[in-house]
Design a protein around this motif. Structure first.
Motif, PDB file in Angstrom:
ATOM      1  N   ASN A 152       0.829  -1.202   0.000  1.00  0.00           N
ATOM      2  CA  ASN A 152       0.000   0.000   0.000  1.00  0.00           C
ATOM      3  C   ASN A 152       0.861   1.250   0.000  1.00  0.00           C
ATOM      4  O   ASN A 152       0.567   2.214  -0.697  1.00  0.00           O
ATOM      5  CB  ASN A 152      -0.955  -0.005   1.192  1.00  0.00           C
ATOM      6  CG  ASN A 152      -2.145  -0.907   0.923  1.00  0.00           C
ATOM      7  OD1 ASN A 152      -2.722  -0.882  -0.155  1.00  0.00           O
ATOM      8  ND2 ASN A 152      -2.499  -1.736   1.877  1.00  0.00           N
ATOM      9  N   GLY A 155       2.068   2.244  -3.308  1.00  0.00           N
ATOM     10  CA  GLY A 155       1.063   2.674  -4.287  1.00  0.00           C
ATOM     11  C   GLY A 155       0.312   1.552  -4.969  1.00  0.00           C
ATOM     12  O   GLY A 155      -0.407   1.788  -5.934  1.00  0.00           O
ATOM     13  N   GLU A 157      -2.625  -0.641  -4.391  1.00  0.00           N
ATOM     14  CA  GLU A 157      -3.736  -0.728  -3.447  1.00  0.00           C
ATOM     15  C   GLU A 157      -4.189  -2.179  -3.298  1.00  0.00           C
ATOM     16  O   GLU A 157      -4.691  -2.780  -4.248  1.00  0.00           O
ATOM     17  CB  GLU A 157      -4.882   0.129  -3.988  1.00  0.00           C
ATOM     18  CG  GLU A 157      -6.008   0.345  -3.019  1.00  0.00           C
ATOM     19  CD  GLU A 157      -7.197   0.995  -3.726  1.00  0.00           C
ATOM     20  OE1 GLU A 157      -8.337   0.658  -3.390  1.00  0.00           O
ATOM     21  OE2 GLU A 157      -6.964   1.833  -4.625  1.00  0.00           O
ATOM     22  N   GLY A 188      -4.553  -6.535  -6.842  1.00  0.00           N
ATOM     23  CA  GLY A 188      -4.482  -5.093  -7.040  1.00  0.00           C
ATOM     24  C   GLY A 188      -5.372  -4.642  -8.184  1.00  0.00           C
ATOM     25  O   GLY A 188      -5.829  -3.499  -8.204  1.00  0.00           O
ATOM     26  N   SER A 231       2.023   0.263 -10.003  1.00  0.00           N
ATOM     27  CA  SER A 231       2.314   1.594  -9.508  1.00  0.00           C
ATOM     28  C   SER A 231       3.633   2.111 -10.067  1.00  0.00           C
ATOM     29  O   SER A 231       4.565   1.342 -10.303  1.00  0.00           O
ATOM     30  CB  SER A 231       2.364   1.502  -7.980  1.00  0.00           C
ATOM     31  OG  SER A 231       3.250   2.428  -7.448  1.00  0.00           O
TER      32      SER A 231
END
Ligand code: UDP
Ligand code: MG
Length: 326
Positions: A152, A155, A157, A188, A231
């Motif tokens: 997390n 980046g 999630e 994710g 991310s």
């Protein structure tokens, strides 16, 4: 109308555990059908992920014995995530919901009842979340918790303590189909699709037989894959680091010049320090900026959908019918 459910189960070299867990899944499915929660057309879909042992033979035998068992086989081993995706995409046009679950009996199948309740209550995604990790060793527990926090922070999630045990509606599956990336990290990606979601809690057990395919080394590479697939924050962090190093370098530079003017330094020390500080900062910063462009190119190559519409104020055919009439 009762929803059609497929339970999607990836299997890789699981000949030891499959004969134990398959009847359990079937019993659960029959229970759900009997209680009227799901349609009689519901199935258990095994996805053989290129196993090298007798897994596929077992799946083929099961599918002959009971109509609820069906199976597909991948041409070779492609990993857990790809196996789950293959199963979900196979199901998406014929089901209302799928539940993905590992075949080793670690995840409590009784959580399925509540998952279906939540779906009937309007949720499109229901995450199975482990309520405790008592059966795990301290080491496994701590590293796993670190895994979610780190993901997390970087980046990507992800839902805390959620692995790949989840209910997904056909609607979400069809949207997920538009995510064309080849590096899969379903944990994710599914939150990225959106729609109403919730979590149900369950206790995770020990594996019923056979061995885990995910030792720490594989977990680490999985985490790294997940972050770099979802991310570009690491690139941003490099840029930030470059800025900080530049600032510190600049402060050092001033200090070195002052010291040189005060005359208490070796010959050449100040100029050398200036060059090192200056270049160090500029280099990392430049790398970050270039990385930003690489990151953007990378995101563009995914061709992900730019938006997904979840609700409309009209029914699907309503508007076109109106235009027809005019
Ligand atoms: N699996 C798979 N392909 C692989 C590795 C694993 O389909 O290359 C399946 C495996 O059969 C199991 C699930 O993925 O159903 C989770 O694997 P495992 O139980 O070994 O992982 P752990 O629960 O220890 O993290
Ligand atoms: Mg397992």
């Amino acid at each position: 109308m009762k929803p059609v459910l497929w339970i999607v189960i990836p299997c890789y070299n699981e000949e030891k555990v499959l004969p134990v867990t398959a009847p359990m899944f079937n019993e659960k499915l029959n229970g759900l059908i009997r209680s009227g929660k799901i349609s009689e057309d519901s199935k258990i879909l095994f996805v053989n992920d290129g196993s090298k042992d007798g897994t596929w033979d077992i799946i083929a035998r099961l599918s002959k014995e009971d109509e609820h068992y069906i199976g597909i086989s991948q041409s070779r081993n492609r990993g857990h995530q790809n196996a789950v995706l293959a199963g979900m995409m196979e199901a998406k046009d014929v089901v209302d919901i799928i539940i993905s679950i590992d075949c080793d009996g670690q995840d409590d199948i009784n959580a399925m009842d509540e998952m279906i309740e939540q779906y009937l209550g309007g949720c499109e995604v229901v995450y199975g979340v482990r309520s405790n990790r008592d059966t795990d060793t301290w080491f496994k527990r701590t590293t796993a918790q670190g895994f979610y926090r780190f993901m997390n922070f970087m980046g990507a999630e992800v839902v805390y303590n959620h692995a790949d045990y989840r209910l997904v509606s056909a609607r979400v599956l069809k949207e997920l189909d538009h995510y064309k990336e080849v590096n899969l990290f379903l944990r994710g990606m599914i939150p990225l699709v959106g729609f109403k979601s919730t979590a149900v809690y369950y206790e995770r057990h020990e594996r019923m037989a056979g061995e885990s395919h995910y030792p720490l080394k594989k977990m680490l590479s999985f985490a790294f894959d997940g972050i770099t697939s979802l991310s570009t924050k690491p690139i941003t962090m490099i840029t930030e680091l470059g800025l900080v190093v530049s600032l510190i370098g600049f402060a050092f530079l001033i200090w070195a010049i002052i010291r040189a003017f005060q005359g208490d330094t070796e010959n050449g020390w100040a100029s050398l320090t200036c060059i090192v500080c200056f270049l160090g900062g500029i280099q990392i910063f430049s790398l970050g900026v270039i990385g930003k462009y690489v990151g953007k190119t990378y995101m563009e190559t995914k061709h992900r959908p730019r938006y997904i519409i979840s609700d409309r104020t009209w029914e699907e055919n309503e508007l076109s019918e109106k235009t027809d009439r005019e």
